[in-house]
Structure formats: C-alpha cells, structure tokens
Design an enzyme around this catalytic site. Structure first.
Site, mmCIF file in Angstrom:
data_model
loop_
_atom_site.group_PDB
_atom_site.id
_atom_site.type_symbol
_atom_site.label_atom_id
_atom_site.label_comp_id
_atom_site.label_asym_id
_atom_site.label_seq_id
_atom_site.Cartn_x
_atom_site.Cartn_y
_atom_site.Cartn_z
ATOM 1 N N GLY A 61 0.798 -1.232 0.000
ATOM 2 C CA GLY A 61 0.000 0.000 0.000
ATOM 3 C C GLY A 61 0.824 1.271 0.000
ATOM 4 O O GLY A 61 1.584 1.532 -0.929
ATOM 5 N N GLU A 67 -12.052 -10.355 2.880
ATOM 6 C CA GLU A 67 -13.070 -10.481 1.827
ATOM 7 C C GLU A 67 -14.038 -11.605 2.187
ATOM 8 O O GLU A 67 -13.709 -12.495 2.980
ATOM 9 C CB GLU A 67 -12.397 -10.865 0.506
ATOM 10 C CG GLU A 67 -11.280 -9.970 0.055
ATOM 11 C CD GLU A 67 -11.787 -8.725 -0.661
ATOM 12 O OE1 GLU A 67 -12.973 -8.693 -1.029
ATOM 13 O OE2 GLU A 67 -10.993 -7.790 -0.822
ATOM 14 N N ASP A 117 -1.858 -13.673 -2.103
ATOM 15 C CA ASP A 117 -1.587 -12.235 -2.191
ATOM 16 C C ASP A 117 -0.144 -11.944 -1.759
ATOM 17 O O ASP A 117 0.594 -11.234 -2.452
ATOM 18 C CB ASP A 117 -2.594 -11.500 -1.286
ATOM 19 C CG ASP A 117 -2.355 -10.007 -1.209
ATOM 20 O OD1 ASP A 117 -2.807 -9.294 -2.123
ATOM 21 O OD2 ASP A 117 -1.705 -9.560 -0.243
ATOM 22 N N LYS A 173 3.350 -10.545 -3.924
ATOM 23 C CA LYS A 173 4.177 -9.417 -3.461
ATOM 24 C C LYS A 173 5.617 -9.868 -3.231
ATOM 25 O O LYS A 173 6.569 -9.142 -3.543
ATOM 26 C CB LYS A 173 3.568 -8.834 -2.190
ATOM 27 C CG LYS A 173 2.216 -8.162 -2.430
ATOM 28 C CD LYS A 173 1.472 -7.901 -1.135
ATOM 29 C CE LYS A 173 0.135 -7.221 -1.374
ATOM 30 N NZ LYS A 173 -0.720 -7.191 -0.174
ATOM 31 N N GLY A 185 -6.099 -0.308 1.580
ATOM 32 C CA GLY A 185 -7.089 0.755 1.776
ATOM 33 C C GLY A 185 -7.006 1.783 0.658
ATOM 34 O O GLY A 185 -5.939 1.993 0.067
HETATM 35 N N1 HSE Z 1 -5.886 -8.010 0.957
HETATM 36 C C1 HSE Z 1 -4.646 -7.326 0.944
HETATM 37 C C2 HSE Z 1 -4.136 -7.233 2.368
HETATM 38 C C3 HSE Z 1 -4.818 -5.953 0.334
HETATM 39 O O1 HSE Z 1 -4.791 -7.681 3.288
HETATM 40 O O2 HSE Z 1 -3.034 -6.735 2.586
HETATM 41 C C4 HSE Z 1 -3.626 -5.460 -0.380
HETATM 42 O O3 HSE Z 1 -3.105 -6.373 -1.291
#
Ligand code: HSE
Length: 458
Positions: free
Chosen positions: A149, A205, A216, A220, A320
C-alpha cells in the site's frame, strides 16, 4: 533517469503548452480516491510536475453506479478505446487481475504512454512482458502501490538501494492475515472465529482465499525478490503456505517461547552450494524482540538487510483506498515529471538470473512441540530421530504433566501419562527438518505432534 531521443518510442516531450492527460482504468476504492486527488489537487500537482495535469477519462465496468464527486462525462465502458486515445499521456491501472488489465497496459505502453499500476498479480505473473513493452517504447512502468500500500518499498529497492547488495527482504505484506494472527494472540481465539470477525470488520473479503492461503503475499514476495536480487521471480516460484492451519496451541507455544506468529514473506540470497535466491511465504515464529514482531493489526512492514546499509525497516498501512492512492499519486507525479523532460525511469533489472532454490534446500530453524509418553528413554528416541536426519537441536524443554511417570510405553497407554517436549532446532535444510517431523509422527512414544513451525529472525 535516461534520455530517450534515440529510442523508437514516443516522439519526445508532449506539447509544452498543453496539459498531461491521464486515463484512469478502474474506479473502485483506490480509483475513486485517485480521481478525487487528481481533480482536487490539480493545481499543486501541476506545479510539482511542471505542467498542468488533467483527468481525461475513467474506464468503468458499469456506468450506472453512484460515484459521488466524479464527473459522469469522464466515464466510459470502452477501456481499450480510452488507452488507445492519442492524447492520453499517462495511464493508471487499478482494475486488478490478469485480464483485461494486461491487454490494456500493453496497449498503452506500446503506443508510448507511461503506466502506473497497482496490479501485483499481473506483475508477479507476467511482469517481464510489461517491462519489455515499456523498454521498447522508452516509457515508464511504475508500481509502488502493488506492494504494501502506502509504504515506499518499491522505490527504495529499485532506486535508493540499487548500489548496495540486498541479502534479505522479510515482510509482513498482507494486512488481513496480520490482523487475524494479531487477534489470535491478543484475544486467545481460534482461526475461524477470528476470520469471521475480520470479515465483519471489513478486513477480510467474503472469499478470503487469496489472503489466508498466502496467494496475495506470494505475488508481493515475487515482486520484492525480483527487485532485490535482479532476478525474475514469478508467483509460481514462491513457496506458499497460508495461515488456516495455525492453531491456538501454536499461538500459546509461540508466546511461551517469547515469540509471535506472523505470516512472513521471506526473500534471501544464498551463495552455497551455488548462487541462488529463495522466496517463500509461510507462518513463522518471530522473537518478540524482532522489529516485525511489533507490527500489529492490519499494518504492513518490510525489513531489509543489505551489505552496506545494514538493517532497514519500512512500516505503514498496507491497504485501503487512501493509502494505496497515495502510492499511485507518487508514481503519477514521477512519471509525469519524466514525461515533461522527455526521459524515463529505471526499467527491469534481471541481469543476475539466479535460480530459485526449492523449499527443501532452504535453510531454516524449526520449532517442534510434541506430546510424548512420559517414559524413560523417550528423549533419547526423539533426539535420535533428529540426529538421523542431520538436524542439530538448539534447545529442548520438557513440560511434565505431573504424577508418577510411567516406565514403559504399555504403562503409559494404560495410565495415559504424557509429557510435552518443546524443541527448537539449529538451522538445517528444510527437507531434513520435514523428514524428521514425518519420522517423529511414526514413533510409538510420540502421542501427537502438537505444533511445527519455522522460526525466523532469531
Ligand atoms: N488483501 C490485501 C491485504 C490488500 O490484506 O493486505 C492489499 O493487497
């Protein structure tokens, strides 16, 4: 930054009088915030860039949704038409997913537009196609918002530390799982209950698979490792384990050891037996004294070690609308400045071409917690099992259950007497540690393997 007059891409700086025009692909949580900032801060952004900047169009899936503060005249469902518009200089992609994002980004890059994207899944699956297209056109591909983020971590790896040799990147890069594990520690509740709470509070989610199974974080990790080690690493190269199997017993054991459990993305450079990188995402016990242990709630942090700089820590909100939009806007101003000067920023650096080590070859420490028969010689049997696989023990602690210990296994089965062995190993090959645990499960003296987890950052 490199000059690009000799490149086959766009014809150089745009019209010095006219504004830079931005196409926005996607108008969800992040996109709507980017649109708001572009509109409300246009004067300041123009001053920082050295040329006015204008939001020229927004591609959306449905036109009839409520979008407060967004000029409906900017909306279109024809994303392809928008990126192909000759007057568009900069394209911001915040749709996510592989398609149509890849086709749209490639179309934009191929005609020389600069692209800012937050698309970690696409970069981790097919980043090389995008970088190649950007390189050919002599234009920019920036993606600070794809990892963690608002935290500046892409630019530090891509630019600030590019003269150094990075040896480790270890991060908490998924806020959902960090929230869940943190709550499991502070409230003493189980995974399922905490996941439900996270969903109610909007931290997870409705389908939490991408977060709780580590997909996820793996995307990254692939991006971070590629930048840190100048090597192409794809999501499929990343060893991935999620947090669904983390139990209350694991949490209690970690606390008894003065540790916390975190889902970590770990990227390391190894030179033995050959130059390789290892990239993995899994839950791990981290000593409470480690900087990552203090990262609570849905926050993210990335810990970097390099030969010259030493240890660095980057911390902040990892998701966010507003924090992610901050990272997008930073990239937008940067690529716009480059554009004004007829230049472009760094492209892909993958010259090192290191192999990615299989998880079995990775060297880690393990914590193993066993319920064993409280009989004479059980410790020797367990220790022998580790020794047979070449795994050295660092600490062994026995927690008896009280009463008179049984002397034989048969007596134990009659009396039910058991003790708990808590073992931490020295660093060893992951394959050897796994084989040890498999053998422990088959020992008659071992009632149960209560908890097995890697130990990192000790
Ligand atoms: N779902 C992800 C998180 C959002 O919880 O970090 C950003 O990739």
């Amino acid at each position: 930054m490199t000059d690009r007059p000799d490149r086959p891409g766009p014809a150089g700086p745009p019209d010095a009088e006219g504004p830079l025009r931005v196409a926005l692909l996607g108008c969800g949580t992040v996109g709507s915030e980017v649109a708001r900032l572009l509109t409300e801060s246009a004067a300041d952004l123009g001053a920082r860039i050295g040329r006015p900047v204008e939001l020229a169009g927004i591609a959306v899936r449905r036109l009839n949704r409520e979008r407060p503060g967004i000029d409906p005249a900017l909306l279109t469902t024809d994303a392809q038409g928008l990126v192909e518009r000759e007057d568009i200089d900069l394209v911001v992609e915040v749709i996510g997913g592989i398609e149509p994002a890849r086709t749209l980004i490639l179309a934009a890059l191929n005609r020389g537009a600069a692209v800012v994207t937050a698309n970690k899944a696409l970069l981790a699956e097919d980043g090389s196609s995008l970088f190649t297209a950007a390189e050919r056109a002599g234009t920019d591909l920036y993606f600070e918002a794809a990892v963690a983020g608002a935290i500046p971590i892409i630019r530090p790896l891509r630019e600030s530390l590019v003269g150094d040799e990075i040896t480790t990147v270890m991060g908490i890069v998924n806020g959902t799982t960090n929230f869940i594990l943190d709550r499991m520690h502070t409230e003493g509740v189980g995974f399922s209950e905490t996941l439900t709470l996270a969903q109610e509070l909007g931290y997870a989610e409705a389908d939490p698979t991408a977060d709780v199974e580590g997909f996820d974080a793996a995307a990254k990790a692939a991006i971070l490792a590629s930048l840190a080690f100048h090597t192409r690493v794809r999501a499929e190269d990343v060893h991935r384990e999620g947090i669904t199997e983390v139990t209350r017993a694991d949490i209690a054991t970690a606390e008894a050891m003065g540790s916390v459990i975190k889902l970590v993305a770990i990227c390391t450079l190894t030179d033995e037996p050959e130059p390789r990188v290892s990239v993995r995402v899994h839950p791990a016990m981290i000593p409470s004294s480690h900087p990552l242990a203090a990262v609570g709630g849905a926050y993210n942090a990335v810990f970097v070690e390099s030969r010259s700089a030493g240890r660095l820590m980057f911390y902040g909100p990892g998701a966010g609308g507003s924090p992610t939009a901050s990272a997008v806007m930073g990239d937008l101003v940067t690529v716009a400045r480059n554009r004004v000067r007829g230049a472009s920023g760094p492209g892909e650096s993958s010259y090192a071409r290191r192999q990615v080590a299989p998880i079995g070859d990775v060297v880690t420490s393990y914590h193993v917690s066993l319920s064993v028969a409280d009989v004479t010689g059980v410790l020797a049997s367990v220790a022998h099992c580790f020794a047979e696989h070449g795994v050295s023990l660092q600490t062994v602690r026995q927690e008896g259950t009280g009463g008179t210990p049984a002397v034989t296994t048969a007596e134990v089965h009659e009396s039910g007497g058991s003790a708990r062995l808590v073992i931490v190993t020295h660093a060893a090959r992951d394959a050897d540690l796994s084989a040890t645990v498999e053998q422990l499960r088959c020992l008659p003296e071992v009632h149960e393997v209560i908890s097995v987890m890697r130990v990192e950052g000790a």
